[in-house]
Design a protein around this motif. Structure first.
Motif, PDB file in Angstrom:
ATOM      1  N   THR A  12       0.843  -1.191   0.000  1.00 51.02           N
ATOM      2  CA  THR A  12       0.000   0.000   0.000  1.00 51.02           C
ATOM      3  C   THR A  12       0.880   1.245   0.000  1.00 51.02           C
ATOM      4  OG1 THR A  12      -1.784  -1.132   1.178  1.00 51.02           O
ATOM      5  CG2 THR A  12      -1.775   1.277   1.279  1.00 51.02           C
ATOM      6  N   PHE A  13       1.961   1.185   0.748  1.00 53.70           N
ATOM      7  CA  PHE A  13       2.912   2.299   0.791  1.00 53.70           C
ATOM      8  C   PHE A  13       3.682   2.423  -0.524  1.00 53.70           C
ATOM      9  CE2 PHE A  13       7.223   3.856   1.606  1.00 53.70           C
ATOM     10  CZ  PHE A  13       6.962   5.072   2.241  1.00 53.70           C
ATOM     11  N   ALA A  14       4.109   1.297  -1.067  1.00 60.35           N
ATOM     12  CA  ALA A  14       4.915   1.286  -2.298  1.00 60.35           C
ATOM     13  C   ALA A  14       4.439   0.131  -3.180  1.00 60.35           C
ATOM     14  CB  ALA A  14       6.397   1.135  -1.969  1.00 60.35           C
ATOM     15  N   PRO A  15       3.427   0.344  -4.023  1.00 60.93           N
ATOM     16  CA  PRO A  15       2.875  -0.731  -4.859  1.00 60.93           C
ATOM     17  C   PRO A  15       3.940  -1.403  -5.721  1.00 60.93           C
ATOM     18  CG  PRO A  15       1.468   1.217  -4.927  1.00 60.93           C
ATOM     19  CD  PRO A  15       2.716   1.620  -4.200  1.00 60.93           C
ATOM     20  N   LEU A  16       3.796  -2.701  -5.900  1.00 58.67           N
ATOM     21  CA  LEU A  16       4.758  -3.449  -6.718  1.00 58.67           C
ATOM     22  C   LEU A  16       4.795  -2.950  -8.153  1.00 58.67           C
ATOM     23  CD1 LEU A  16       4.207  -7.133  -5.478  1.00 58.67           C
ATOM     24  CD2 LEU A  16       6.075  -5.563  -4.906  1.00 58.67           C
ATOM     25  N   ALA A  17       3.704  -2.330  -8.609  1.00 58.95           N
ATOM     26  CA  ALA A  17       3.669  -1.796  -9.973  1.00 58.95           C
ATOM     27  C   ALA A  17       4.696  -0.693 -10.187  1.00 58.95           C
ATOM     28  CB  ALA A  17       2.269  -1.265 -10.284  1.00 58.95           C
ATOM     29  N   LEU A  18       5.245  -0.148  -9.104  1.00 59.74           N
ATOM     30  CA  LEU A  18       6.216   0.938  -9.223  1.00 59.74           C
ATOM     31  C   LEU A  18       7.651   0.439  -9.337  1.00 59.74           C
ATOM     32  CD1 LEU A  18       4.809   3.518  -6.639  1.00 59.74           C
ATOM     33  CD2 LEU A  18       4.357   3.337  -9.089  1.00 59.74           C
ATOM     34  N   GLN A  19       7.870  -0.865  -9.233  1.00 56.48           N
ATOM     35  CA  GLN A  19       9.236  -1.377  -9.347  1.00 56.48           C
ATOM     36  C   GLN A  19       9.705  -1.296 -10.793  1.00 56.48           C
ATOM     37  OE1 GLN A  19       9.877  -5.739  -8.989  1.00 56.48           O
ATOM     38  NE2 GLN A  19       7.658  -5.913  -8.877  1.00 56.48           N
ATOM     39  N   GLU A  20      11.028  -1.209 -10.960  1.00 58.91           N
ATOM     40  CA  GLU A  20      11.605  -1.184 -12.302  1.00 58.91           C
ATOM     41  C   GLU A  20      11.427  -2.546 -12.975  1.00 58.91           C
ATOM     42  OE1 GLU A  20      12.674   1.546 -13.635  1.00 58.91           O
ATOM     43  OE2 GLU A  20      12.630   2.774 -11.815  1.00 58.91           O
ATOM     44  N   LYS A  21      11.486  -2.543 -14.294  1.00 55.94           N
ATOM     45  CA  LYS A  21      11.231  -3.771 -15.051  1.00 55.94           C
ATOM     46  C   LYS A  21      12.237  -4.875 -14.740  1.00 55.94           C
ATOM     47  CE  LYS A  21       8.932  -1.438 -18.907  1.00 55.94           C
ATOM     48  NZ  LYS A  21       8.986  -1.117 -20.354  1.00 55.94           N
ATOM     49  N   TYR A  22      13.455  -4.486 -14.394  1.00 57.68           N
ATOM     50  CA  TYR A  22      14.502  -5.487 -14.129  1.00 57.68           C
ATOM     51  C   TYR A  22      14.406  -6.084 -12.729  1.00 57.68           C
ATOM     52  CZ  TYR A  22      16.702  -1.619 -11.585  1.00 57.68           C
ATOM     53  OH  TYR A  22      16.950  -0.587 -10.712  1.00 57.68           O
ATOM     54  N   ASP A  23      13.536  -5.531 -11.884  1.00 62.03           N
ATOM     55  CA  ASP A  23      13.531  -5.870 -10.472  1.00 62.03           C
ATOM     56  C   ASP A  23      12.750  -7.155 -10.193  1.00 62.03           C
ATOM     57  OD1 ASP A  23      14.188  -5.546  -7.836  1.00 62.03           O
ATOM     58  OD2 ASP A  23      12.911  -3.809  -7.482  1.00 62.03           O
ATOM     59  N   ASN A  24      12.833  -7.611  -8.936  1.00 68.41           N
ATOM     60  CA  ASN A  24      12.126  -8.826  -8.528  1.00 68.41           C
ATOM     61  C   ASN A  24      11.570  -8.657  -7.115  1.00 68.41           C
ATOM     62  OD1 ASN A  24      11.164 -11.485  -8.881  1.00 68.41           O
ATOM     63  ND2 ASN A  24      12.931 -12.349  -7.814  1.00 68.41           N
ATOM     64  N   ALA A  25      10.846  -7.560  -6.913  1.00 73.27           N
ATOM     65  CA  ALA A  25      10.260  -7.297  -5.599  1.00 73.27           C
ATOM     66  C   ALA A  25       9.010  -8.155  -5.386  1.00 73.27           C
ATOM     67  CB  ALA A  25       9.907  -5.816  -5.469  1.00 73.27           C
ATOM     68  N   GLY A  26       8.632  -8.306  -4.120  1.00 72.85           N
ATOM     69  CA  GLY A  26       7.452  -9.093  -3.765  1.00 72.85           C
ATOM     70  C   GLY A  26       7.819 -10.282  -2.904  1.00 72.85           C
ATOM     71  N   LEU A  27       6.862 -11.178  -2.729  1.00 74.26           N
ATOM     72  CA  LEU A  27       7.090 -12.382  -1.927  1.00 74.26           C
ATOM     73  C   LEU A  27       7.886 -13.386  -2.753  1.00 74.26           C
ATOM     74  CD1 LEU A  27       6.477 -13.710   0.825  1.00 74.26           C
ATOM     75  CD2 LEU A  27       4.447 -14.723  -0.230  1.00 74.26           C
ATOM     76  N   LEU A  28       9.088 -13.710  -2.303  1.00 78.10           N
ATOM     77  CA  LEU A  28       9.991 -14.587  -3.056  1.00 78.10           C
ATOM     78  C   LEU A  28       9.943 -16.031  -2.556  1.00 78.10           C
ATOM     79  CD1 LEU A  28      13.117 -12.247  -3.226  1.00 78.10           C
ATOM     80  CD2 LEU A  28      11.168 -12.374  -4.792  1.00 78.10           C
ATOM     81  N   ILE A  29       9.723 -16.206  -1.262  1.00 77.86           N
ATOM     82  CA  ILE A  29       9.638 -17.540  -0.668  1.00 77.86           C
ATOM     83  C   ILE A  29       8.493 -17.518   0.337  1.00 77.86           C
ATOM     84  CG2 ILE A  29      10.789 -19.269   0.786  1.00 77.86           C
ATOM     85  CD1 ILE A  29      13.465 -18.245  -0.273  1.00 77.86           C
ATOM     86  N   GLY A  30       7.633 -18.536   0.282  1.00 71.30           N
ATOM     87  CA  GLY A  30       6.574 -18.639   1.268  1.00 71.30           C
ATOM     88  C   GLY A  30       5.181 -18.513   0.678  1.00 71.30           C
ATOM     89  N   ASN A  31       4.203 -18.864   1.497  1.00 68.68           N
ATOM     90  CA  ASN A  31       2.790 -18.819   1.110  1.00 68.68           C
ATOM     91  C   ASN A  31       2.162 -17.569   1.737  1.00 68.68           C
ATOM     92  OD1 ASN A  31       0.002 -19.156   0.862  1.00 68.68           O
ATOM     93  ND2 ASN A  31       0.093 -21.379   1.127  1.00 68.68           N
ATOM     94  N   PRO A  32       1.582 -16.680   0.922  1.00 72.17           N
ATOM     95  CA  PRO A  32       1.015 -15.454   1.487  1.00 72.17           C
ATOM     96  C   PRO A  32      -0.108 -15.689   2.486  1.00 72.17           C
ATOM     97  CG  PRO A  32       0.344 -15.740  -0.805  1.00 72.17           C
ATOM     98  CD  PRO A  32       1.410 -16.747  -0.534  1.00 72.17           C
ATOM     99  N   ASP A  33      -0.737 -16.868   2.407  1.00 67.67           N
ATOM    100  CA  ASP A  33      -1.853 -17.184   3.312  1.00 67.67           C
ATOM    101  C   ASP A  33      -1.416 -17.844   4.620  1.00 67.67           C
ATOM    102  OD1 ASP A  33      -3.827 -16.217   1.500  1.00 67.67           O
ATOM    103  OD2 ASP A  33      -3.660 -18.084   0.351  1.00 67.67           O
ATOM    104  N   SER A  34      -0.109 -18.092   4.743  1.00 65.18           N
ATOM    105  CA  SER A  34       0.387 -18.724   5.970  1.00 65.18           C
ATOM    106  C   SER A  34       0.351 -17.739   7.138  1.00 65.18           C
ATOM    107  CB  SER A  34       1.824 -19.212   5.766  1.00 65.18           C
ATOM    108  OG  SER A  34       1.882 -20.224   4.787  1.00 65.18           O
ATOM    109  N   PRO A  35       0.198 -18.271   8.360  1.00 68.41           N
ATOM    110  CA  PRO A  35       0.229 -17.389   9.544  1.00 68.41           C
ATOM    111  C   PRO A  35       1.604 -16.771   9.725  1.00 68.41           C
ATOM    112  CG  PRO A  35      -0.697 -19.556  10.064  1.00 68.41           C
ATOM    113  CD  PRO A  35      -0.085 -19.675   8.710  1.00 68.41           C
ATOM    114  N   VAL A  36       1.648 -15.567  10.279  1.00 73.14           N
ATOM    115  CA  VAL A  36       2.911 -14.898  10.558  1.00 73.14           C
ATOM    116  C   VAL A  36       2.977 -14.598  12.050  1.00 73.14           C
ATOM    117  CG1 VAL A  36       1.943 -12.617   9.985  1.00 73.14           C
ATOM    118  CG2 VAL A  36       4.421 -12.959   9.960  1.00 73.14           C
TER     119      VAL A  36
END
Length: 364
Positions: A12-36
Motif C-alpha cells: 500500500t505504501f509502495a505498490p509493486l507496480a512501481l518497481q523497475e522492469k529489471y527488479d524482482n520485488a514481492g514475496l519470493l519464498i513462502g505462502n502469502p496465506d500462511s500465519p505470521v
C-alpha cells in the motif's frame, strides 16, 4: 494474522507496480496465506540474517534487496543465495523484498535519507512518465457526491500534496433502453434526456481497475458510461531520487563531515569543492550515477549517492559536488522505514530490525 496482511501494508505504501522492469520485488519464498508470528527487517538476506530470524522465532523476513534476483536453475547450495533459499524453506521462513518500488516513492528510501539530512521542500529528482490516466464519467446530479467520493476513496484524484481533485461540468446525456434493460431513469424503447455532471479525475494506471470497480458500484446507472485517457504528464510523486533544501546553508567541508558521521563514519569519495555554500541537496539511495544530470539541472549544490565509477566524477565539471557515500550506507535507513510502516498499522505486532551488518565492503 497472515503473511499477506503484513506485505499488503508495504505494498500500500509502495505498490509493486512501481518497481523497475529489471527488479524482482514481492514475496519470493513462502505462502502469502500462511500465519505470521513476527517480522525481521533488513537490507540484505544472508545466512546470518536467517539464523537471526530462527533464533528470534520470526517467520517473515522483509528485505530491501531481493534474495532471488536472477533466475535459479539449480538449488544445490553452491552459493549463498542457494543456501539461503534452502535454509529459509527448511525453517518455514518467508522472504519478501521491497526494492525499487520503495526507491520510487517520494517518502521511501530517499525520503528517509532526506529526513536524516533535514531537507525541506522536497521533490522527486527524475519523475516517472506514462503512468497516469484520466477517468471521465457521467453521473445524474443527485448522485454526483456519492460517485465522486467512491472514486476518491479508491485512490483517484491525487495531485502532489492535494487529494479529492476533480473537474466537474454540467450537461445532459441521452440514451434509449432496449427491452432487455432495467433503466434507472427513463422508459424502455424511448429516448431519455438526463441532466448529468461530467466528472474528470487523474489516477495512476496501476489502480485503474480498482477505481473503475468502485465507480461502477456507486453509480446508479445499470450501464455507466466512462472513458479512460492515457496521459503524458509526469507522475510528480513517483520516480528516482529526491532533491530538497537545507533549512540553513552549510559550508561544504562541514556538511561533508556531518554526512560522514550520519552515514556511519566511513570515508566519502567526492569531487573538488566548489567554494559555495550547500543549500540544495540531491540524494539517491544505492546506485544513482544515472541521475547526475538531473541533479545539476535541479540546481543542487551536492549529490549524495553511491557506486560512481571513475569517469562519472568528471561529470561534475565544478557545477556540483558528487559525494559517493556508499551503497549500503545510503540504504541502511530502509530498515527503520520498514519498521515504521508496519508499526504504524500494527502497533503491537512483533517487528524487529536486524542487527546483522550485511555490508560486504570493509574500510581499513
Amino acid at each position: 494474522m497472515q503473511i499477506k496482511t503484513v506485505t499488503d501494508i508495504i505494498e500500500t505504501f509502495a505498490p509493486l507496480a512501481l518497481q523497475e522492469k529489471y527488479d524482482n520485488a514481492g514475496l519470493l519464498i513462502g505462502n502469502p496465506d500462511s500465519p505470521v508470528n513476527g517480522v525481521l527487517v533488513c537490507v540484505d538476506v544472508t545466512e546470518s540474517v536467517i539464523d537471526e530470524a530462527i533464533v528470534m522465532n520470526l517467520n517473515l523476513i522483509i528485505a530491501h534487496h531481493p534474495l532471488i534476483f536472477n533466475g535459479l536453475k539449480k538449488i544445490t547450495g553452491q552459493n549463498e543465495v542457494q543456501r539461503c533459499v534452502i535454509k529459509a524453506i527448511k525453517n518455514d521462513i518467508a522472504i519478501y523484498a521491497a526494492h525499487t518500488n520503495v526507491d520510487n516513492v517520494i517518502d521511501g528510501v530517499n525520503g528517509r535519507i532526506a529526513d536524516k539530512i533535514g531537507l525541506i521542500n522536497r521533490k522527486v529528482l527524475q519523475s516517472k512518465s506514462d503512468m497516469l490516466v484520466k477517468l471521465v464519467t457521467f453521473v445524474p446530479k443527485l448522485h454526483v457526491q456519492r460517485v465522486r467520493e467512491a472514486i476518491f476513496e479508491a485512490g483517484a484524484g491525487h495531485i502532489g500534496n492535494y487529494d479529492a481533485c476533480s473537474y466537474n461540468s454540467e450537461g445532459y446525456g441521452s440514451f434509449r433502453a432496449n427491452s432487455n434493460a432495467t433503466p434507472f431513469v427513463g422508459e424502455v424503447n424511448k429516448i431519455h434526456y438526463e441532466e448529468e455532471t461530467r466528472i474528470e479525475v487523474i489516477l495512476p494506471e496501476y489502480i485503474q481497475n480498482k477505481v473503475i470497480a468502485s465507480m461502477i458500484k456507486a453509480h446508479p446507472y445499470e450501464e455507466p458510461a466512462y472513458d479512460i485517457f492515457p496521459l503524458l504528464n509526469d507522475y510528480q510523486q513517483v520516480g528516482s531520487g529526491v532533491v530538497g533544501e537545507l533549512v540553513e546553508a552549510e559550508n561544504e567541508s562541514g556538511f561533508l563531515q556531518r554526512m560522514r558521521r550520519l552515514f556511519g563514519g566511513n570515508p566519502i569519495r567526492h569531487t573538488a569543492l566548489t567554494g559555495k555554500k550547500i543549500k540544495k541537496v540531491a540524494v539517491c539511495g544505492g546506485s544513482g550515477s544515472f541521475l547526475l544530470q538531473d541533479a545539476i539541472k535541479a540546481g543542487a549544490d551536492i549529490f549524495l549517492s553511491a557506486d560512481f565509477k571513475y569517469h562519472d566524477f568528471f561529470g561534475a565539471e565544478n557545477k556540483i559536488i558528487i559525494a559517493d557515500v556508499g551503497h549500503f550506507e545510503t540504504e541502511q535507513f530502509t530498515k527503520e522505514l520498514f519498521f515504521d510502516i508496519i508499526r504504524k498499522k500494527l502497533p503491537t505486532f512483533a517487528v524487529h530490525i536486524s542487527k546483522v551488518n550485511t555490508n560486504p565492503i570493509i574500510y581499513s
